[in-house]
Scaffold this motif. Structure first.
Motif, PDB file in Angstrom:
ATOM      1  N   THR A 153      -1.554   4.755 -46.044  1.00 46.37           N
ATOM      2  CA  THR A 153      -0.489   4.631 -47.029  1.00 46.37           C
ATOM      3  C   THR A 153       0.562   5.561 -46.958  1.00 46.37           C
ATOM      4  N   ALA A 154       1.862   5.153 -47.319  1.00 50.68           N
ATOM      5  CA  ALA A 154       2.717   6.162 -47.262  1.00 50.68           C
ATOM      6  C   ALA A 154       2.824   6.988 -48.729  1.00 50.68           C
ATOM      7  N   TYR A 155       2.273   6.427 -49.533  1.00 53.39           N
ATOM      8  CA  TYR A 155       1.852   7.035 -51.100  1.00 53.39           C
ATOM      9  C   TYR A 155       0.575   7.416 -51.149  1.00 53.39           C
ATOM     10  N   GLY A 156       0.394   8.869 -50.801  1.00 51.04           N
ATOM     11  CA  GLY A 156      -1.126   9.317 -50.963  1.00 51.04           C
ATOM     12  C   GLY A 156      -1.182  10.001 -52.432  1.00 51.04           C
ATOM     13  N   ASP A 157      -0.866   9.429 -53.462  1.00 49.17           N
ATOM     14  CA  ASP A 157      -1.046  10.009 -54.694  1.00 49.17           C
ATOM     15  C   ASP A 157      -2.451   9.887 -55.048  1.00 49.17           C
ATOM     16  N   ALA A 158      -2.743  10.489 -56.249  1.00 44.02           N
ATOM     17  CA  ALA A 158      -4.328  10.438 -56.670  1.00 44.02           C
ATOM     18  C   ALA A 158      -4.794   9.217 -57.161  1.00 44.02           C
ATOM     19  N   THR A 218      -3.731   6.279 -56.236  1.00 46.92           N
ATOM     20  CA  THR A 218      -4.185   5.406 -55.042  1.00 46.92           C
ATOM     21  C   THR A 218      -5.258   5.911 -54.263  1.00 46.92           C
ATOM     22  N   ARG A 219      -5.456   7.059 -54.031  1.00 45.82           N
ATOM     23  CA  ARG A 219      -6.743   7.597 -53.669  1.00 45.82           C
ATOM     24  C   ARG A 219      -8.027   7.102 -54.414  1.00 45.82           C
ATOM     25  N   ARG A 220      -7.874   7.295 -55.746  1.00 44.26           N
ATOM     26  CA  ARG A 220      -9.089   7.054 -56.638  1.00 44.26           C
ATOM     27  C   ARG A 220      -9.464   5.248 -56.637  1.00 44.26           C
ATOM     28  N   LYS A 221      -8.149   4.526 -56.609  1.00 45.68           N
ATOM     29  CA  LYS A 221      -8.573   3.048 -56.224  1.00 45.68           C
ATOM     30  C   LYS A 221      -9.144   2.903 -54.889  1.00 45.68           C
ATOM     31  N   ALA A 222      -8.868   3.271 -53.923  1.00 41.65           N
ATOM     32  CA  ALA A 222      -9.336   3.151 -52.608  1.00 41.65           C
ATOM     33  C   ALA A 222     -10.772   3.431 -52.448  1.00 41.65           C
ATOM     34  N   ILE A 223     -11.109   4.810 -53.069  1.00 37.77           N
ATOM     35  CA  ILE A 223     -12.525   5.246 -52.844  1.00 37.77           C
ATOM     36  C   ILE A 223     -13.446   4.262 -53.809  1.00 37.77           C
TER      37      ILE A 223
END
Length: 129
Positions: A88-93, A95-100
């Motif tokens: 992603t271009a947006y590596g915010d917390a 987005t990371r939480r949703k992906a994991i």
């Protein structure tokens, strides 16, 4: 046996970038890279590559139609043993939480650090051997 990496991204220059970064590996046939321009196409390609030769999926998050986050639980249900790394271009917390939460093993931010990608590929090749 050929091993495959599936790269999912709607940007047309991504394929050329990956082919350039891994040209020696591809020429030496260490692995093959398949490309899918959408989440829907990625699901079709992931289903078409037979076990255990699909060793890694790298997917963009923001794509038209089905986003990478929408695709993620579906591809994990179909191929639960294949690790998925989101890009992603947006590596915010958040987005990371949703992906994991949806099954990703990691998140890379753009511009892509290909040394990290190479490390992931080498790890998966070692596990597949």
């Amino acid at each position: 046996m050929s091993v495959y990496i599936l790269v999912v991204d709607d940007e047309p220059d991504v394929e050329a970038l990956f082919r350039q970064q891994f040209r020696r590996d591809l020429k030496a046939e260490r692995f093959k890279i398949e490309f899918a321009p959408s989440g829907h196409e990625a699901l079709v390609r992931a289903a078409g590559i037979k076990d255990p030769s699909l060793i890694l999926i790298l997917s963009d998050i923001n794509m038209p139609g089905m986003s990478g986050l929408e695709m993620l639980p579906r591809v994990r249900a179909e191929r639960p043993h294949v690790p998925v790394i989101m890009i992603t271009a947006y590596g915010d917390a958040e987005t990371r939480r949703k992906a994991i939460e949806r099954g990703a093993v990691g998140l890379l931010t753009k511009p892509i650090d290909f040394s990290l990608v190479r490390h992931e590929i080498d790890t998966r090749l070692g596990q597949a051997a």
